[in-house]
Enzyme design. Structure first.
Site, short mmCIF file in Angstrom:
data_model
loop_
_atom_site.label_atom_id
_atom_site.label_comp_id
_atom_site.label_asym_id
_atom_site.label_seq_id
_atom_site.Cartn_x
_atom_site.Cartn_y
_atom_site.Cartn_z
N GLY A 122 45.06 37.23 33.68
CA GLY A 122 44.11 36.92 34.75
C GLY A 122 43.09 35.84 34.42
O GLY A 122 42.57 35.18 35.31
N ASP A 147 38.68 37.88 34.16
CA ASP A 147 38.74 37.53 35.58
C ASP A 147 37.82 38.44 36.39
O ASP A 147 37.10 37.99 37.26
CB ASP A 147 40.19 37.59 36.09
CG ASP A 147 40.91 38.90 35.76
OD1 ASP A 147 40.30 39.79 35.10
OD2 ASP A 147 42.08 39.05 36.15
N ASP A 175 35.95 45.79 36.62
CA ASP A 175 35.99 46.81 37.68
C ASP A 175 35.55 48.15 37.10
O ASP A 175 34.35 48.43 37.07
CB ASP A 175 37.43 46.84 38.23
CG ASP A 175 37.64 47.86 39.32
OD1 ASP A 175 36.65 48.34 39.89
OD2 ASP A 175 38.81 48.18 39.63
N PHE A 199 40.30 45.30 46.94
CA PHE A 199 41.32 44.77 46.04
C PHE A 199 41.51 43.29 46.34
O PHE A 199 41.89 42.91 47.44
CB PHE A 199 42.64 45.54 46.18
CG PHE A 199 43.62 45.13 45.13
CD1 PHE A 199 43.47 45.58 43.82
CD2 PHE A 199 44.65 44.25 45.41
CE1 PHE A 199 44.33 45.16 42.82
CE2 PHE A 199 45.53 43.84 44.42
CZ PHE A 199 45.37 44.30 43.13
N ARG A 223 48.59 34.93 41.78
CA ARG A 223 47.71 34.37 40.75
C ARG A 223 47.44 32.89 41.01
O ARG A 223 46.42 32.36 40.59
CB ARG A 223 48.37 34.48 39.36
CG ARG A 223 48.50 35.90 38.84
CD ARG A 223 48.88 35.86 37.37
NE ARG A 223 49.44 37.10 36.88
CZ ARG A 223 48.72 38.12 36.44
NH1 ARG A 223 47.40 38.07 36.44
NH2 ARG A 223 49.31 39.21 35.99
P1 IMP Z 1 38.89 47.36 34.53
O1 IMP Z 1 39.41 47.80 33.18
O2 IMP Z 1 39.07 48.43 35.58
O3 IMP Z 1 37.48 46.82 34.50
O4 IMP Z 1 39.83 46.23 35.07
C1 IMP Z 1 40.07 45.09 34.42
C2 IMP Z 1 41.38 44.49 34.88
O5 IMP Z 1 41.94 45.14 36.04
C3 IMP Z 1 41.14 43.07 35.30
O6 IMP Z 1 41.21 42.21 34.20
C4 IMP Z 1 42.24 42.84 36.31
O7 IMP Z 1 43.42 42.44 35.64
C5 IMP Z 1 42.46 44.19 36.94
N1 IMP Z 1 41.75 44.31 38.25
C6 IMP Z 1 40.62 45.00 38.54
N2 IMP Z 1 40.28 44.86 39.83
C7 IMP Z 1 41.24 44.06 40.38
C8 IMP Z 1 41.45 43.53 41.71
O8 IMP Z 1 40.69 43.75 42.68
N3 IMP Z 1 42.55 42.74 41.87
C9 IMP Z 1 43.42 42.45 40.86
N4 IMP Z 1 43.26 42.92 39.62
C10 IMP Z 1 42.17 43.72 39.38
#
Ligand code: IMP
Length: 179
Positions: free
Chosen positions: A43, A99, A102, A151, A164
């Site tokens: 990402g 990127d 979340d 999302f 992407r």
């Molecule tokens: P986290 O570990 O939940 O903070 O998520 C990190 C990873 O989840 C990011 O680097 C993205 O690859 C993926 N991600 C989180 N939210 C989204 C979204 O809304 N769209 C696409 N990928 C996401």
């Protein structure tokens, strides 16, 4: 591809402004240092490329491939390293390039790992921050744009590996992942 997007959240020109602003802040904050920028694949790719051009310092670029999504639209919370760094980070000032943050499971896991490996400092620059999604308390030091709990795809972000290559960040139409 563009027809699958419900709404553009961050336009191409906004993204370029964000890269300029964050690049200038990083250049100032790391003046006199030679930080190691670690991009989390896949990402980070367009963001790392555009952001690094605005950092006026001798920086080193490295990549790691991590995954917490195993398809679908939500994090499993189970962070896997698919490809590790090929250099030592002991004693380095590390800037992780993400990127989106979340749940923060990915970033918190990687920061703990880098500290364990002896990095001098570890900070995060992320294009997007989705604070409502947090499962672990964490505030990235450098944030490009705060988004609501939706999302999103584009500019590196995918749904099942597609989108992407969109030049902007947009909300994916729910019927795409509900069908
Ligand atoms: P986290 O570990 O939940 O903070 O998520 C990190 C990873 O989840 C990011 O680097 C993205 O690859 C993926 N991600 C989180 N939210 C989204 C979204 O809304 N769209 C696409 N990928 C996401």
């Amino acid at each position: 591809m563009h027809n699958d997007i419900a709404e553009i959240l961050v336009s191409e020109s906004q993204i370029q402004e964000i890269c300029q602003t964050l690049g200038a802040r990083l250049s100032k904050d790391y003046a006199g240092k030679q930080p190691l920028f670690v991009g989390l694949l896949k990402g980070c790719m367009p963001f790392m490329s555009d952001l690094s051009k605005h950092v006026d310092l001798k920086i080193e670029l490295a990549y790691m491939s991590v995954s917490s999504y195993h398809g679908g639209i939500s994090s499993s919370g189970d962070v896997k390293i698919k490809m590790d760094l090929d250099i030592s980070i002991k004693g380095r000032d590390v800037v992780i390039v993400e990127d989106i943050v979340d749940t923060a499971s990915t970033i918190v896991t990687i920061i703990e790992l880098f500290k364990h490996r002896g990095a001098s400092s570890v900070k995060t620059v992320t294009l997007l921050d989705k604070p409502e999604g947090r499962k672990r308390p964490y505030q990235p030091e450098y944030v490009g744009y705060v988004i609501p709990k939706a999302f999103v795809v584009g500019y590196g972000l995918d749904y099942n590996e597609y989108y992407r290559n969109l030049p902007y960040v947009g909300i994916l139409k729910p019927e795409i992942y509900n069908s």
